[in-house]
Design a protein around this motif. Sequence first.
Motif, mmCIF file in Angstrom:
data_model
loop_
_atom_site.group_PDB
_atom_site.id
_atom_site.type_symbol
_atom_site.label_atom_id
_atom_site.label_comp_id
_atom_site.label_asym_id
_atom_site.label_seq_id
_atom_site.Cartn_x
_atom_site.Cartn_y
_atom_site.Cartn_z
ATOM 1 N N ALA A 26 0.830 -1.244 0.175
ATOM 2 C CA ALA A 26 0.213 -0.137 0.079
ATOM 3 C C ALA A 26 0.924 1.303 0.047
ATOM 4 N N VAL A 27 2.090 1.294 0.593
ATOM 5 C CA VAL A 27 2.872 2.398 0.465
ATOM 6 C C VAL A 27 4.039 2.448 -0.594
ATOM 7 N N LEU A 28 4.033 1.262 -1.390
ATOM 8 C CA LEU A 28 5.079 1.199 -2.430
ATOM 9 C C LEU A 28 4.173 2.132 -3.669
ATOM 10 N N LYS A 29 5.276 3.016 -4.068
ATOM 11 C CA LYS A 29 4.645 3.786 -5.539
ATOM 12 C C LYS A 29 4.429 2.935 -6.519
ATOM 13 N N ALA A 30 3.852 3.403 -7.794
ATOM 14 C CA ALA A 30 3.528 2.619 -8.632
ATOM 15 C C ALA A 30 4.781 2.206 -9.842
ATOM 16 N N ASN A 31 5.863 3.046 -9.536
ATOM 17 C CA ASN A 31 6.866 2.586 -10.413
ATOM 18 C C ASN A 31 7.891 1.516 -9.569
ATOM 19 N N GLY A 32 7.206 1.106 -8.472
ATOM 20 C CA GLY A 32 8.023 0.080 -7.714
ATOM 21 C C GLY A 32 9.067 0.617 -6.727
ATOM 22 N N GLN A 33 9.155 1.986 -6.650
ATOM 23 C CA GLN A 33 9.874 2.746 -5.465
ATOM 24 C C GLN A 33 9.376 2.851 -4.219
ATOM 25 N N LEU A 34 10.228 3.092 -3.319
ATOM 26 C CA LEU A 34 9.714 3.521 -1.987
ATOM 27 C C LEU A 34 10.056 5.139 -1.693
ATOM 28 N N ASP A 35 9.155 5.705 -1.111
ATOM 29 C CA ASP A 35 9.433 7.197 -0.657
ATOM 30 C C ASP A 35 10.037 7.014 0.715
ATOM 31 N N PHE A 36 11.666 7.219 0.705
ATOM 32 C CA PHE A 36 12.142 7.043 2.160
ATOM 33 C C PHE A 36 12.162 8.564 2.699
ATOM 34 N N SER A 37 11.624 9.517 2.138
ATOM 35 C CA SER A 37 11.257 10.759 2.746
ATOM 36 C C SER A 37 10.282 10.674 3.650
ATOM 37 N N ASN A 38 9.170 9.746 3.441
ATOM 38 C CA ASN A 38 8.030 9.399 4.166
ATOM 39 C C ASN A 38 8.227 8.525 5.400
ATOM 40 N N PRO A 39 7.930 8.961 6.567
ATOM 41 C CA PRO A 39 8.225 8.127 7.798
ATOM 42 C C PRO A 39 7.467 6.935 7.609
ATOM 43 N N GLU A 40 6.039 7.096 7.158
ATOM 44 C CA GLU A 40 5.362 6.128 7.189
ATOM 45 C C GLU A 40 5.718 4.907 6.315
ATOM 46 N N SER A 41 6.273 5.166 5.281
ATOM 47 C CA SER A 41 6.963 4.263 4.280
ATOM 48 C C SER A 41 8.266 3.543 4.834
ATOM 49 N N VAL A 42 8.961 4.242 5.391
ATOM 50 C CA VAL A 42 10.039 3.679 6.356
ATOM 51 C C VAL A 42 9.804 2.658 7.092
ATOM 52 N N GLN A 43 8.713 2.978 8.133
ATOM 53 C CA GLN A 43 8.367 2.374 9.170
ATOM 54 C C GLN A 43 7.594 1.042 8.681
ATOM 55 N N GLN A 44 7.005 1.161 7.544
ATOM 56 C CA GLN A 44 6.241 0.006 7.127
ATOM 57 C C GLN A 44 7.298 -1.155 6.423
ATOM 58 N N LEU A 45 8.215 -0.454 5.860
ATOM 59 C CA LEU A 45 9.494 -1.355 5.312
ATOM 60 C C LEU A 45 9.953 -2.337 6.530
ATOM 61 N N THR A 46 10.389 -1.403 7.602
ATOM 62 C CA THR A 46 10.909 -2.326 8.660
ATOM 63 C C THR A 46 10.031 -3.219 9.169
ATOM 64 N N LYS A 47 8.586 -2.884 9.501
ATOM 65 C CA LYS A 47 7.472 -3.852 9.770
ATOM 66 C C LYS A 47 7.700 -5.014 8.920
ATOM 67 N N ALA A 48 7.726 -4.676 7.602
ATOM 68 C CA ALA A 48 7.576 -6.023 6.754
ATOM 69 C C ALA A 48 8.485 -6.945 6.756
ATOM 70 N N LEU A 49 9.793 -6.207 6.832
ATOM 71 C CA LEU A 49 11.188 -7.110 6.743
ATOM 72 C C LEU A 49 11.217 -8.077 8.147
ATOM 73 N N LEU A 50 10.802 -7.159 9.136
ATOM 74 C CA LEU A 50 10.853 -8.167 10.486
ATOM 75 C C LEU A 50 9.765 -8.994 10.508
ATOM 76 N N LYS A 51 8.533 -8.841 9.893
ATOM 77 C CA LYS A 51 7.568 -10.008 9.865
ATOM 78 C C LYS A 51 7.848 -10.984 8.963
ATOM 79 N N ARG A 52 8.590 -10.550 7.569
ATOM 80 C CA ARG A 52 8.916 -11.783 6.707
ATOM 81 C C ARG A 52 10.163 -12.639 7.256
ATOM 82 N N ASP A 53 11.191 -11.876 7.656
ATOM 83 C CA ASP A 53 12.456 -12.339 8.052
ATOM 84 C C ASP A 53 12.598 -13.040 9.270
ATOM 85 N N PHE A 54 11.936 -12.507 10.300
ATOM 86 C CA PHE A 54 11.788 -13.064 11.802
ATOM 87 C C PHE A 54 10.783 -13.287 12.606
#
Length: 336
Positions: A26-54
Amino acid sequence: MSGLTNIYKDDVDFAALALQDADFAAVLKANGQLDFSNPESVQQLTKALLKRDFGFKLSLPPDRLCPPLGKWRFAGTDVDEKSLQFARENVKLNGMERRIKLLKTERSGPMIPLDGLGFENIDFTICNPPFYISTPQMIQSASQKLRQPFTACTGSESEMVTEGGEIAFVSRMITESLVLRDRVQWYTSMLGIFSSVSILIQKLKANGIENYAVTEFVQGKKTRRWGLAWSFEDLRPRMAVARGVGSVTKALLPFPSFCQKAVWSRAARRQAVQKDKDMNDDDDDDAALGFKIYVEENVEDEAGIRVTIRWLKGRDSVLFESFCGMLKRKLDELST
């Protein structure tokens, strides 16, 4: 440390991660990139990686930093009640009450409150200290960067600013470690300002702490941080870890964990024999020197081999250096 693998050394495949995690998609842009200037996007990446990998579930406030978790037994301390509140929720959310113990501390109290936690000993400390002396210094540091920060920072003032900055903060840790000593096997801290590295190494050496390590953390091509660790025990880290910052003057780097310059002198041999007499033969903890020898093919010489000696244990750098010289001399004699 040699057995650890960095699973994030390569870029994360955002498209593949989005297929596994709808919230991240839901936070990934249409071009497949992530907006690292958006705190919500950065936190969602952290959540997704921790859920997937650990397999961790994570709840985060929008105005606090979001560190990753590990699978050891941990104790966490903080002076900020809001951070602790979310930490408690995450511990409960993941059923980690038996593995993670939390304690609220005071700014004027111990930074490593082993007695308050009810611990006699711990293996290591992890610290990400406030980098800056003041909010104006933090703002000035950001304004002096050639580019805007690659990733949004969600840290609160209590996480980013402290009296005296990170030098004063880690100096307090060093002072406490002089009392706790080997109740902690390794004291470690991350540093955010390169000039702090040399100052803190000099403080370690001034207090007679010679078993230390300094390394560099590079996240992609944008973010660079430094790590400092020290120990009152005599187990020696790998040289790639202990001397992991090439830009620090060599005089400040710890003694190399392998060398080939000196000789196994009679004086050194007598010293080793005397130490051996003083040792309990059944107690390996009192060994004067511990090492590992690696023998491998020399790719530069088809007829030869390469012998590498790694210093694993001990406090006497002269003894280790002279042993390496003796072994080198014996190998040279065999090859002639």
